[in-house]
Design a protein around this motif. Structure first.
Motif, mmCIF file in Angstrom:
data_model
loop_
_atom_site.group_PDB
_atom_site.id
_atom_site.type_symbol
_atom_site.label_atom_id
_atom_site.label_comp_id
_atom_site.label_asym_id
_atom_site.label_seq_id
_atom_site.Cartn_x
_atom_site.Cartn_y
_atom_site.Cartn_z
ATOM 1 N N THR A 67 0.863 -1.181 0.000
ATOM 2 C CA THR A 67 0.000 0.000 0.000
ATOM 3 C C THR A 67 0.896 1.226 0.000
ATOM 4 N N ASP A 68 0.944 1.920 -1.123
ATOM 5 C CA ASP A 68 1.823 3.077 -1.198
ATOM 6 C C ASP A 68 1.104 4.233 -1.869
ATOM 7 N N CYS A 69 1.729 5.411 -1.745
ATOM 8 C CA CYS A 69 1.131 6.622 -2.272
ATOM 9 C C CYS A 69 2.239 7.572 -2.705
ATOM 10 N N VAL A 70 1.994 8.320 -3.767
ATOM 11 C CA VAL A 70 2.977 9.248 -4.319
ATOM 12 C C VAL A 70 2.433 10.667 -4.227
ATOM 13 N N TYR A 71 3.290 11.575 -3.763
ATOM 14 C CA TYR A 71 2.946 12.998 -3.733
ATOM 15 C C TYR A 71 3.951 13.752 -4.597
ATOM 16 N N VAL A 72 3.451 14.596 -5.491
ATOM 17 C CA VAL A 72 4.296 15.378 -6.391
ATOM 18 C C VAL A 72 3.819 16.827 -6.376
ATOM 19 N N ASN A 73 4.792 17.759 -6.269
ATOM 20 C CA ASN A 73 4.486 19.185 -6.326
ATOM 21 C C ASN A 73 5.595 19.873 -7.114
ATOM 22 N N GLN A 74 5.359 20.080 -8.399
ATOM 23 C CA GLN A 74 6.373 20.647 -9.277
ATOM 24 C C GLN A 74 6.671 22.112 -8.966
ATOM 25 N N SER A 75 5.777 22.777 -8.245
ATOM 26 C CA SER A 75 6.006 24.195 -7.942
ATOM 27 C C SER A 75 7.056 24.390 -6.855
ATOM 28 N N ARG A 76 7.338 23.344 -6.078
ATOM 29 C CA ARG A 76 8.363 23.442 -5.034
ATOM 30 C C ARG A 76 9.710 23.035 -5.636
ATOM 31 N N ASP A 77 10.578 24.014 -5.836
ATOM 32 C CA ASP A 77 11.896 23.711 -6.397
ATOM 33 C C ASP A 77 12.887 23.433 -5.272
ATOM 34 N N PHE A 78 12.500 22.513 -4.367
ATOM 35 C CA PHE A 78 13.334 22.150 -3.227
ATOM 36 C C PHE A 78 14.119 20.880 -3.566
ATOM 37 N N TYR A 79 15.427 20.976 -3.421
ATOM 38 C CA TYR A 79 16.288 19.813 -3.625
ATOM 39 C C TYR A 79 16.529 19.161 -2.263
ATOM 40 N N ILE A 80 15.993 17.946 -2.076
ATOM 41 C CA ILE A 80 16.084 17.250 -0.789
ATOM 42 C C ILE A 80 17.482 16.660 -0.622
ATOM 43 N N TYR A 81 18.113 16.960 0.506
ATOM 44 C CA TYR A 81 19.418 16.388 0.829
ATOM 45 C C TYR A 81 19.277 15.157 1.722
ATOM 46 N N SER A 82 18.453 15.261 2.745
ATOM 47 C CA SER A 82 18.326 14.173 3.712
ATOM 48 C C SER A 82 16.962 14.264 4.380
ATOM 49 N N LEU A 83 16.457 13.112 4.858
ATOM 50 C CA LEU A 83 15.174 13.087 5.558
ATOM 51 C C LEU A 83 15.175 11.972 6.595
ATOM 52 N N ASP A 84 14.200 12.024 7.503
ATOM 53 C CA ASP A 84 14.038 10.992 8.521
ATOM 54 C C ASP A 84 12.577 10.959 8.943
ATOM 55 N N VAL A 85 12.132 9.791 9.440
ATOM 56 C CA VAL A 85 10.728 9.607 9.806
ATOM 57 C C VAL A 85 10.527 9.900 11.288
ATOM 58 N N VAL A 86 9.287 10.250 11.632
ATOM 59 C CA VAL A 86 8.890 10.511 13.016
ATOM 60 C C VAL A 86 7.800 9.519 13.381
ATOM 61 N N PHE A 87 7.997 8.783 14.469
ATOM 62 C CA PHE A 87 7.014 7.787 14.884
ATOM 63 C C PHE A 87 5.784 8.482 15.454
ATOM 64 N N ASN A 88 4.606 8.016 15.042
ATOM 65 C CA ASN A 88 3.353 8.604 15.503
ATOM 66 C C ASN A 88 2.893 7.866 16.751
ATOM 67 N N ASN A 89 2.937 8.536 17.901
ATOM 68 C CA ASN A 89 2.563 7.911 19.168
ATOM 69 C C ASN A 89 1.077 8.004 19.473
ATOM 70 N N ASP A 90 0.305 8.675 18.631
ATOM 71 C CA ASP A 90 -1.134 8.803 18.841
ATOM 72 C C ASP A 90 -1.815 7.524 18.357
ATOM 73 N N ASN A 91 -2.233 6.685 19.292
ATOM 74 C CA ASN A 91 -2.815 5.393 18.922
ATOM 75 C C ASN A 91 -4.113 5.534 18.137
ATOM 76 N N ASN A 92 -4.839 6.635 18.345
ATOM 77 C CA ASN A 92 -6.122 6.790 17.670
ATOM 78 C C ASN A 92 -5.960 7.069 16.176
ATOM 79 N N THR A 93 -4.849 7.663 15.802
ATOM 80 C CA THR A 93 -4.682 8.038 14.394
ATOM 81 C C THR A 93 -3.406 7.465 13.787
ATOM 82 N N SER A 94 -2.769 6.533 14.477
ATOM 83 C CA SER A 94 -1.479 6.037 14.001
ATOM 84 C C SER A 94 -1.595 5.328 12.659
ATOM 85 N N ASP A 95 -2.790 4.786 12.360
ATOM 86 C CA ASP A 95 -2.959 4.101 11.085
ATOM 87 C C ASP A 95 -3.229 5.075 9.944
#
Length: 599
Positions: A67-95
């Protein structure tokens, strides 16, 4: 004077033309390894930043089915160098909700932004997400960065960023800057320090960087630095004193894939593994952060291990557990159709013989050209992760499968099942957490699925039990190939970081006495057969050959007689005819005597 004016004008015009050429910065959107790693994940989701498409691809747990999803925004000319994920601790909306952070540079202005991106899984329709929440914070104004490294601390509250020009501590919860310092001030170093890899805990940061040498300003040396998080400051560093790691300053301060480095911390062991793929070497550091006086914290080099030459050994490193590390080899070129592999090692031993290799005979990989993310989930005892599907354009995943017959797995991990040792078997029981013993009067080779009672069934049994490890039919290869060796390895054109979060299984080591016993069992029947054949040949020559000679002598004598007869006949045919003389008659004899008397 006119000539001088002409020369000055010419130089001025030339500089005006040259200046925009020198200042142009080219952002390579086709190289997904350039300037940093843009993939991260946890048990909730995996995100992959796409500079070419100006967006990201996100894959949601439980990952099978994909189950995957793609997001694209050509108007943002941001060159990504690095990223990291944040764990969602809210059990009601974690899914439903997901959050990740990224550090990027706006290509039109060279401004650096820290971004917090939050999306909702329910808004993903037909694999596309049209709306996400993006909160951008301006960090650095108008200065191009060659390296920017980002890590979220385990508490999920803060993020650390190290770049060419600055060091940043950011509060993710409150979306605000905690500390922002230029690199010269932060490291208290008069020359440029360019970090190439970092890892974090809740209390400190470990990183490796190129720093200009005090002795020779044209040479950059490799240093490992230690930083405290609260307050955010550099504490100590150690220099890797080796001519092997020296680099020229221009190459050290600009992005180059040859200068890529990696580092991973194990806080429980107070150790860090540092990979330097340019020279196919991995270094092990000891971390001392036990003192309450943080100024006494330090790091020291413990050991240096070299991998196969020119293999990119150490392209990426990760801890599997407190005793095992995984190391990515960028270009091993040891298998057909293979370029990159992941090897696991026992960290307390020299990194020479791997415990396992991925991909392998059981965990095969189909030919992948466009997939950038490979997910190998950890599995329970008795099960392993095997190839499931190509997934989509960006992701391919593995799924759970029981251990095949003749193997077992007794611990949780992403690794393969272990072959049953001699005199044990597994006919295909599920879950195969152990191999059962064979009967005492039977013979069970390595990887058996059933008992074998006679010697004549020996090779047949091996074929039946080993066919699961080899695509070739028996008897082309009756010895099981090592499950370390890949069967259909991956063709990788780029570095593919692997999400590995499990415990590696222990590998069975054959017992010498059992091996000797197995050899004796095989050799004794063979020796008996050889002796029987030799005795048979001796008896045959001793008795049957002599009897044959006697029998064959009769036709030989007859042949000689016939030959003699033929020779005599031939002699008679060649002899001259006899001259027969007429004997005198008695009457003539008396006349002769009478004549003699008268004379």
């Amino acid at each position: 004077m006119n000539k001088t004016y002409f020369i000055i004008s010419y130089i001025f015009i030339f500089l005006l033309i040259l200046k925009p050429i020198v200042c142009v910065i080219v952002y390579d959107t086709s190289d997904d390894n350039a300037h940093g790693v843009r993939i991260a994940g946890n048990d909730q989701f995996i995100v992959y930043g796409m500079n070419l498409a100006m967006g990201f691809d996100i894959t949601f747990a439980p990952f099978v089915p994909l189950t995957d999803c793609v997001y694209v925004n050509q108007s943002r000319d941001f060159y990504i160098y690095s990223l990291d994920v944040v764990f969602n601790n809210d059990n009601n909306t974690s899914d439903q909700l997901f959050t990740f952070v990224q550090i990027s540079e706006q290509m039109s202005t060279q401004n650096v932004y820290f971004s917090i991106i939050t999306g909702n899984k329910s808004l993903c329709i037909n694999g596309t997400m049209s709306t996400v929440s993006i909160r951008d914070t301006l960090i650095w104004n108008g200065t191009h960065q060659e390296y920017m490294l980002l890590k979220v601390v385990p508490s999920q509250k803060y993020a650390c960023v190290f770049a060419d020009s600055f060091a940043l501590m950011f509060d993710i919860v409150n979306n605000e800057i905690i500390e922002l310092t230029d690199s010269y001030t932060f490291f208290s170093y008069p020359y440029p320090v360019v970090p190439h890899a970092i890892d974090v805990t809740d209390t400190y940061v470990i990183g490796v960087a190129y720093a200009t040498s005090f002795v020779n300003p044209n040479i950059a040396i490799v240093i490992a630095f230690l930083c405290e998080l609260q307050p955010f400051r550099a504490i100590n560093y150690t220099t890797v004193y080796s001519n092997l790691f020296y680099q020229t300053v221009p190459l050290a301060t600009t992005y180059n894939i040859a200068n890529q480095m990696s580092i991973a911390i194990n806080n429980e062991r107070q150790m860090a593994v540092f990979g330097f793929p340019l020279f196919s070497v991995v270094l092990l550091f000891n971390i001392n952060t036990t003192s309450t006086n943080t100024s006494q914290w330090n790091i020291n080099l413990m050991r240096t291990d070299f991998g196969p030459p020119n293999s990119g050994f150490g392209q990426s490193v990760a801890w599997i557990d407190d005793k095992t590390v995984a190391i990515l080899l960028y270009s091993i070129n040891a298998r057909s159709r293979s370029q990159s592999e992941v090897w696991t090692f026992a960290v307390d031993m020299p990194l020479q013989i791997p415990l396992s290799v991925f991909p392998n005979n059981q965990q095969i990989l189909e030919l992948v050209i466009y997939n950038f993310v490979i997910l190998v989930p950890s599995q329970a005892p008795g099960y392993q992760s095997i190839w499931y599907d190509y997934g989509d354009f960006y992701t391919c995943i593995f799924q759970s499968a029981p251990c095949p017959s003749g193997t077992y797995k007794n611990e949780t991990g992403y690794g393969v099942c272990t072959i049953c040792p001699p005199q044990t078997k597994n006919p295909g029981n599920e879950p195969a957490i152990e191999c059962s013993s064979c009967l005492s009067n039977s013979f069970c080779p390595l990887g058996s699925i059933d008992d074998v009672y006679t010697f004549f069934l020996f090779f047949s049994s091996i074929c039946k039990s080993m066919i699961i490890y080899n695509e070739k039919p028996c008897p082309a290869n009756v010895i099981p190939p090592s499950y370390f060796a890949p069967q259909r390895p991956l063709l990788i054109k780029q570095i593919i970081p692997l999400v590995i979060n499990s415990t590696i299984q222990s590998i069975y080591k054959q017992d010498n006495e059992r091996s000797i016993h197995l050899i004796i069992i095989i050799l004794i029947p063979l020796l008996i057969i050889i002796i029987t054949i030799l005795l048979s040949r001796f008896v045959y020559r001793k008795f049957f050959v002599k009897q044959s000679l006697r029998t064959s002598s009769i036709p030989s004598i007859s042949s000689n007689i016939n030959t003699n007869q033929r020779n005599n006949c031939e002699h008679e045919r060649n002899a001259k005819p006899y001259q027969i003389s007429r004997l005198p008659s008695p009457h003539e004899d008396s006349l002769y005597k009478e004549r003699q008397r008268h004379i």
